[in-house]
Scaffold this motif. Structure first.
Motif, PDB file in Angstrom:
ATOM      1  N   SER A  43     -20.114  22.236 -33.333  1.00 28.67           N
ATOM      2  CA  SER A  43     -20.727  22.932 -32.195  1.00 28.67           C
ATOM      3  C   SER A  43     -20.332  22.198 -30.913  1.00 28.67           C
ATOM      4  O   SER A  43     -19.853  21.061 -30.952  1.00 28.67           O
ATOM      5  N   ASP A  44     -20.533  22.828 -29.771  1.00 25.87           N
ATOM      6  CA  ASP A  44     -20.225  22.194 -28.494  1.00 25.87           C
ATOM      7  C   ASP A  44     -21.003  20.892 -28.316  1.00 25.87           C
ATOM      8  O   ASP A  44     -20.466  19.908 -27.805  1.00 25.87           O
ATOM      9  N   GLU A  45     -22.253  20.873 -28.766  1.00 28.28           N
ATOM     10  CA  GLU A  45     -23.075  19.675 -28.647  1.00 28.28           C
ATOM     11  C   GLU A  45     -22.510  18.541 -29.519  1.00 28.28           C
ATOM     12  O   GLU A  45     -22.469  17.385 -29.108  1.00 28.28           O
ATOM     13  N   LYS A  47     -19.395  18.209 -30.519  1.00 27.82           N
ATOM     14  CA  LYS A  47     -18.136  17.763 -29.920  1.00 27.82           C
ATOM     15  C   LYS A  47     -18.407  16.804 -28.766  1.00 27.82           C
ATOM     16  O   LYS A  47     -17.762  15.765 -28.645  1.00 27.82           O
ATOM     17  N   ALA A  48     -19.357  17.149 -27.908  1.00 34.22           N
ATOM     18  CA  ALA A  48     -19.675  16.293 -26.766  1.00 34.22           C
ATOM     19  C   ALA A  48     -20.153  14.920 -27.230  1.00 34.22           C
ATOM     20  O   ALA A  48     -19.757  13.890 -26.671  1.00 34.22           O
ATOM     21  N   GLU A  49     -20.973  14.888 -28.259  1.00 33.72           N
ATOM     22  CA  GLU A  49     -21.496  13.626 -28.791  1.00 33.72           C
ATOM     23  C   GLU A  49     -20.371  12.772 -29.381  1.00 33.72           C
ATOM     24  O   GLU A  49     -20.265  11.578 -29.101  1.00 33.72           O
ATOM     25  N   LYS A  50     -19.513  13.390 -30.192  1.00 33.93           N
ATOM     26  CA  LYS A  50     -18.418  12.648 -30.818  1.00 33.93           C
ATOM     27  C   LYS A  50     -17.393  12.189 -29.784  1.00 33.93           C
ATOM     28  O   LYS A  50     -16.895  11.073 -29.854  1.00 33.93           O
ATOM     29  N   PHE A  51     -17.077  13.042 -28.808  1.00 39.66           N
ATOM     30  CA  PHE A  51     -16.110  12.662 -27.784  1.00 39.66           C
ATOM     31  C   PHE A  51     -16.629  11.499 -26.939  1.00 39.66           C
ATOM     32  O   PHE A  51     -15.872  10.595 -26.590  1.00 39.66           O
ATOM     33  N   ALA A  52     -17.915  11.504 -26.629  1.00 38.80           N
ATOM     34  CA  ALA A  52     -18.500  10.426 -25.817  1.00 38.80           C
ATOM     35  C   ALA A  52     -18.299   9.065 -26.473  1.00 38.80           C
ATOM     36  O   ALA A  52     -18.123   8.058 -25.789  1.00 38.80           O
ATOM     37  N   LYS A  53     -18.273   9.038 -27.797  1.00 41.95           N
ATOM     38  CA  LYS A  53     -18.107   7.773 -28.519  1.00 41.95           C
ATOM     39  C   LYS A  53     -16.674   7.256 -28.487  1.00 41.95           C
ATOM     40  O   LYS A  53     -16.446   6.074 -28.726  1.00 41.95           O
ATOM     41  N   VAL A  54     -15.695   8.131 -28.242  1.00 46.46           N
ATOM     42  CA  VAL A  54     -14.288   7.729 -28.289  1.00 46.46           C
ATOM     43  C   VAL A  54     -13.553   7.978 -26.968  1.00 46.46           C
ATOM     44  O   VAL A  54     -12.328   7.865 -26.898  1.00 46.46           O
TER      45      VAL A  54
END
Length: 75
Positions: A43-45, A47-54
């Motif tokens: 989901s968009d949420e 993706k945002a969470e995973k991207f923030a970590k990397v």
């Protein structure tokens, strides 16, 4: 090629030029064949969470040593 992420948002490995996707106007790199499909299913949420970590520009220093790709073995 320059990626917006410092490591794969799915498995944590080093991104490769062959496995990419566009996200929020940025090029995201992935480490394994199955990662782009897993990314697309999020989901968009998520993706945002995973991207923030990397996020390569967020100042995180992650260590991908010992990264295990065995999760993809059955795909």
């Amino acid at each position: 090629m320059s990626f917006a992420n410092s490591e794969c948002p799915i498995m944590g490995g080093e991104p490769t030029e062959e496995l990419t996707a566009e996200y929020d106007g940025k090029t995201i790199g992935f480490c394994c064949e199955g990662c782009p499909e897993k990314w697309a299913a999020l989901s968009d949420e998520e993706k945002a969470e995973k991207f923030a970590k990397v996020d390569a520009h967020a100042g995180h220093d992650h260590d991908a040593e010992g990264h295990d790709h065995s999760e993809h073995a059955s795909e």
